[in-house]
Design a protein around this motif. Structure first.
Motif, PDB file in Angstrom:
ATOM      1  N   ARG A 195       0.722  -1.115  -0.193  1.00  0.00           N
ATOM      2  CA  ARG A 195      -0.035   0.011   0.044  1.00  0.00           C
ATOM      3  C   ARG A 195       0.872   1.223  -0.039  1.00  0.00           C
ATOM      4  O   ARG A 195       1.895   1.384   0.770  1.00  0.00           O
ATOM      5  CB  ARG A 195      -0.888  -0.024   1.256  1.00  0.00           C
ATOM      6  CG  ARG A 195      -1.882  -1.180   1.370  1.00  0.00           C
ATOM      7  CD  ARG A 195      -2.944  -0.903   0.446  1.00  0.00           C
ATOM      8  NE  ARG A 195      -3.956  -2.012   0.543  1.00  0.00           N
ATOM      9  CZ  ARG A 195      -5.278  -1.994   0.300  1.00  0.00           C
ATOM     10  NH1 ARG A 195      -5.790  -0.424  -0.133  1.00  0.00           N
ATOM     11  NH2 ARG A 195      -6.027  -2.950   0.505  1.00  0.00           N
ATOM     12  N   SER A 196       0.433   2.049  -1.034  1.00  0.00           N
ATOM     13  CA  SER A 196       1.351   3.338  -0.877  1.00  0.00           C
ATOM     14  C   SER A 196       0.815   4.146   0.435  1.00  0.00           C
ATOM     15  O   SER A 196       0.070   3.722   1.131  1.00  0.00           O
ATOM     16  CB  SER A 196       0.700   4.313  -2.050  1.00  0.00           C
ATOM     17  OG  SER A 196      -0.496   4.683  -2.083  1.00  0.00           O
ATOM     18  N   GLY A 197       1.451   5.491   0.433  1.00  0.00           N
ATOM     19  CA  GLY A 197       1.156   6.254   1.908  1.00  0.00           C
ATOM     20  C   GLY A 197      -0.192   6.640   1.700  1.00  0.00           C
ATOM     21  O   GLY A 197      -0.954   6.941   2.881  1.00  0.00           O
ATOM     22  N   GLY A 198      -0.901   6.832   0.633  1.00  0.00           N
ATOM     23  CA  GLY A 198      -2.271   7.032   0.584  1.00  0.00           C
ATOM     24  C   GLY A 198      -3.224   5.716   0.432  1.00  0.00           C
ATOM     25  O   GLY A 198      -4.484   6.132   0.242  1.00  0.00           O
ATOM     26  N   GLY A 199      -2.870   4.715   0.814  1.00  0.00           N
ATOM     27  CA  GLY A 199      -3.732   3.432   0.927  1.00  0.00           C
ATOM     28  C   GLY A 199      -3.817   2.827  -0.457  1.00  0.00           C
ATOM     29  O   GLY A 199      -4.558   1.844  -0.496  1.00  0.00           O
ATOM     30  N   HIS A 200      -3.149   3.437  -1.605  1.00  0.00           N
ATOM     31  CA  HIS A 200      -3.441   2.520  -2.895  1.00  0.00           C
ATOM     32  C   HIS A 200      -2.603   1.371  -3.094  1.00  0.00           C
ATOM     33  O   HIS A 200      -1.490   1.393  -2.488  1.00  0.00           O
ATOM     34  CB  HIS A 200      -3.023   3.613  -4.070  1.00  0.00           C
ATOM     35  CG  HIS A 200      -4.092   4.873  -4.190  1.00  0.00           C
ATOM     36  ND1 HIS A 200      -5.181   5.074  -4.237  1.00  0.00           N
ATOM     37  CD2 HIS A 200      -3.720   6.289  -3.476  1.00  0.00           C
ATOM     38  CE1 HIS A 200      -5.909   6.146  -4.290  1.00  0.00           C
ATOM     39  NE2 HIS A 200      -4.714   6.801  -3.628  1.00  0.00           N
ATOM     40  N   ARG A 201      -3.140   0.395  -3.818  1.00  0.00           N
ATOM     41  CA  ARG A 201      -2.564  -0.951  -4.162  1.00  0.00           C
ATOM     42  C   ARG A 201      -1.444  -0.501  -5.054  1.00  0.00           C
ATOM     43  O   ARG A 201      -1.562  -0.061  -6.222  1.00  0.00           O
ATOM     44  CB  ARG A 201      -3.510  -1.735  -4.175  1.00  0.00           C
ATOM     45  CG  ARG A 201      -4.333  -2.359  -3.345  1.00  0.00           C
ATOM     46  CD  ARG A 201      -5.433  -3.331  -4.068  1.00  0.00           C
ATOM     47  NE  ARG A 201      -6.396  -3.863  -3.269  1.00  0.00           N
ATOM     48  CZ  ARG A 201      -7.481  -3.383  -2.636  1.00  0.00           C
ATOM     49  NH1 ARG A 201      -7.960  -2.117  -3.279  1.00  0.00           N
ATOM     50  NH2 ARG A 201      -8.232  -3.783  -1.930  1.00  0.00           N
ATOM     51  N   ARG A 202      -0.164  -1.108  -4.733  1.00  0.00           N
ATOM     52  CA  ARG A 202       1.108  -1.414  -5.682  1.00  0.00           C
ATOM     53  C   ARG A 202       1.439  -2.605  -5.981  1.00  0.00           C
ATOM     54  O   ARG A 202       1.535  -3.253  -5.021  1.00  0.00           O
ATOM     55  CB  ARG A 202       2.223  -0.466  -5.239  1.00  0.00           C
ATOM     56  CG  ARG A 202       1.693   1.079  -4.987  1.00  0.00           C
ATOM     57  CD  ARG A 202       1.822   1.919  -6.075  1.00  0.00           C
ATOM     58  NE  ARG A 202       1.580   3.122  -6.098  1.00  0.00           N
ATOM     59  CZ  ARG A 202       0.599   3.882  -6.430  1.00  0.00           C
ATOM     60  NH1 ARG A 202      -0.571   3.344  -6.620  1.00  0.00           N
ATOM     61  NH2 ARG A 202       0.426   5.104  -6.209  1.00  0.00           N
ATOM     62  N   TYR A 203       1.609  -3.119  -7.079  1.00  0.00           N
ATOM     63  CA  TYR A 203       2.029  -4.328  -7.516  1.00  0.00           C
ATOM     64  C   TYR A 203       3.424  -4.457  -8.044  1.00  0.00           C
ATOM     65  O   TYR A 203       3.906  -3.596  -8.724  1.00  0.00           O
ATOM     66  CB  TYR A 203       1.005  -5.093  -8.295  1.00  0.00           C
ATOM     67  CG  TYR A 203      -0.422  -4.941  -7.843  1.00  0.00           C
ATOM     68  CD1 TYR A 203      -0.924  -6.024  -7.438  1.00  0.00           C
ATOM     69  CD2 TYR A 203      -1.298  -3.746  -8.215  1.00  0.00           C
ATOM     70  CE1 TYR A 203      -2.026  -6.266  -6.842  1.00  0.00           C
ATOM     71  CE2 TYR A 203      -2.625  -4.063  -7.529  1.00  0.00           C
ATOM     72  CZ  TYR A 203      -3.078  -5.152  -6.851  1.00  0.00           C
ATOM     73  OH  TYR A 203      -4.221  -5.454  -6.366  1.00  0.00           O
ATOM     74  N   SER A 204       4.183  -5.547  -7.827  1.00  0.00           N
ATOM     75  CA  SER A 204       5.381  -5.789  -8.374  1.00  0.00           C
ATOM     76  C   SER A 204       5.312  -6.657  -9.795  1.00  0.00           C
ATOM     77  O   SER A 204       4.167  -7.416 -10.089  1.00  0.00           O
ATOM     78  CB  SER A 204       6.234  -6.611  -7.455  1.00  0.00           C
ATOM     79  OG  SER A 204       5.814  -7.915  -7.121  1.00  0.00           O
ATOM     80  N   ARG A 205       6.398  -6.656 -10.670  1.00  0.00           N
ATOM     81  CA  ARG A 205       6.266  -7.597 -11.685  1.00  0.00           C
ATOM     82  C   ARG A 205       6.086  -9.026 -11.359  1.00  0.00           C
ATOM     83  O   ARG A 205       5.452  -9.814 -11.915  1.00  0.00           O
ATOM     84  CB  ARG A 205       7.541  -7.351 -12.396  1.00  0.00           C
ATOM     85  CG  ARG A 205       7.864  -6.096 -13.075  1.00  0.00           C
ATOM     86  CD  ARG A 205       8.855  -6.049 -14.137  1.00  0.00           C
ATOM     87  NE  ARG A 205      10.004  -6.308 -13.351  1.00  0.00           N
ATOM     88  CZ  ARG A 205      11.277  -5.838 -13.528  1.00  0.00           C
ATOM     89  NH1 ARG A 205      11.610  -5.563 -14.822  1.00  0.00           N
ATOM     90  NH2 ARG A 205      12.335  -6.067 -12.905  1.00  0.00           N
ATOM     91  N   HIS A 206       6.771  -9.462 -10.211  1.00  0.00           N
ATOM     92  CA  HIS A 206       6.494 -10.868  -9.739  1.00  0.00           C
ATOM     93  C   HIS A 206       5.108 -11.186  -9.513  1.00  0.00           C
ATOM     94  O   HIS A 206       4.352 -12.126 -10.037  1.00  0.00           O
ATOM     95  CB  HIS A 206       7.223 -11.136  -8.554  1.00  0.00           C
ATOM     96  CG  HIS A 206       7.010 -12.574  -8.180  1.00  0.00           C
ATOM     97  ND1 HIS A 206       7.630 -13.683  -8.645  1.00  0.00           N
ATOM     98  CD2 HIS A 206       6.351 -12.944  -6.983  1.00  0.00           C
ATOM     99  CE1 HIS A 206       7.250 -14.636  -7.981  1.00  0.00           C
ATOM    100  NE2 HIS A 206       6.559 -14.275  -6.881  1.00  0.00           N
ATOM    101  N   GLN A 207       4.135 -10.436  -8.697  1.00  0.00           N
ATOM    102  CA  GLN A 207       2.812 -10.347  -8.614  1.00  0.00           C
ATOM    103  C   GLN A 207       2.017 -10.526  -9.820  1.00  0.00           C
ATOM    104  O   GLN A 207       1.112 -11.129 -10.007  1.00  0.00           O
ATOM    105  CB  GLN A 207       2.419  -9.330  -7.584  1.00  0.00           C
ATOM    106  CG  GLN A 207       3.070  -9.539  -6.123  1.00  0.00           C
ATOM    107  CD  GLN A 207       2.731  -8.124  -5.459  1.00  0.00           C
ATOM    108  OE1 GLN A 207       2.660  -7.178  -5.748  1.00  0.00           O
ATOM    109  NE2 GLN A 207       2.575  -8.602  -4.052  1.00  0.00           N
ATOM    110  N   LEU A 208       2.392  -9.556 -10.726  1.00  0.00           N
ATOM    111  CA  LEU A 208       1.829  -9.587 -12.071  1.00  0.00           C
ATOM    112  C   LEU A 208       2.148 -10.525 -12.885  1.00  0.00           C
ATOM    113  O   LEU A 208       0.907 -11.299 -13.322  1.00  0.00           O
ATOM    114  CB  LEU A 208       2.240  -8.469 -12.841  1.00  0.00           C
ATOM    115  CG  LEU A 208       2.083  -6.901 -12.281  1.00  0.00           C
ATOM    116  CD1 LEU A 208       2.453  -5.995 -13.271  1.00  0.00           C
ATOM    117  CD2 LEU A 208       0.439  -6.875 -11.875  1.00  0.00           C
ATOM    118  N   ARG A 209       3.077 -11.439 -12.861  1.00  0.00           N
ATOM    119  CA  ARG A 209       3.269 -12.748 -13.403  1.00  0.00           C
ATOM    120  C   ARG A 209       2.335 -13.927 -12.815  1.00  0.00           C
ATOM    121  O   ARG A 209       1.638 -14.724 -13.416  1.00  0.00           O
ATOM    122  CB  ARG A 209       4.692 -13.119 -13.312  1.00  0.00           C
ATOM    123  CG  ARG A 209       5.523 -12.615 -14.372  1.00  0.00           C
ATOM    124  CD  ARG A 209       6.843 -13.167 -14.508  1.00  0.00           C
ATOM    125  NE  ARG A 209       7.643 -13.402 -13.457  1.00  0.00           N
ATOM    126  CZ  ARG A 209       8.512 -12.309 -12.925  1.00  0.00           C
ATOM    127  NH1 ARG A 209       8.530 -11.354 -13.590  1.00  0.00           N
ATOM    128  NH2 ARG A 209       9.231 -12.466 -11.725  1.00  0.00           N
TER     129      ARG A 209
END
Length: 126
Positions: free
Chosen positions: A62-76
């Motif tokens: 989660r970003s400081g504002g609570g937004h989800r952030r994904y990694s390339r590994h998670q996208l695979r």
């Protein structure tokens, strides 16, 4: 990007002395993608990504504002789950399959690294 002290999705802690941005973007586990961009890259909807999170296949940072952030590994992992779901596999089953595939891949990689290390050690002692 996690705030100081907030772990990455894979449990690692962000470093106080962060590497340059280019180095972080080369990191497969760096949470670089927003939900909208992640869904676009995977070819899914944000709801599908949330479902994968609920099934515990991926846990976005989660970003400081609570937004989800994904990694390339998670996208695979998400893309593989989407393939299975598109073939008719229920989401929970797809997540379990992908999780096991990921664990197997990591174990095989670790075994290969051990074999290479042992081979180097054996050759060095001859």
């Amino acid at each position: 990007m996690p705030s100081e002290g907030q772990p990455y999705a894979d449990g690692r802690q962000p470093d106080q002395d962060r590497p340059p941005v280019a180095d972080r973007l080369d990191d497969d586990h760096f949470p670089a993608y927003t939900m909208g961009r992640a869904a676009e890259l995977v070819g899914s909807t944000p709801a599908f990504l949330r479902a994968l999170g609920e099934a515990r296949l991926i846990t976005p940072t989660r970003s400081g504002g609570g937004h989800r952030r994904y990694s390339r590994h998670q996208l695979r992992l998400a893309a593989r789950a989407r393939e299975l779901v598109d073939q008719g596999t229920p989401v929970d089953a797809a997540c379990r399959i992908v999780s096991l595939e990921d664990r197997l891949e990591r174990a095989e990689r670790a075994n290969e690294e051990l074999r290479r290390g042992e081979a180097g050690t054996v050759r060095g002692h001859r």
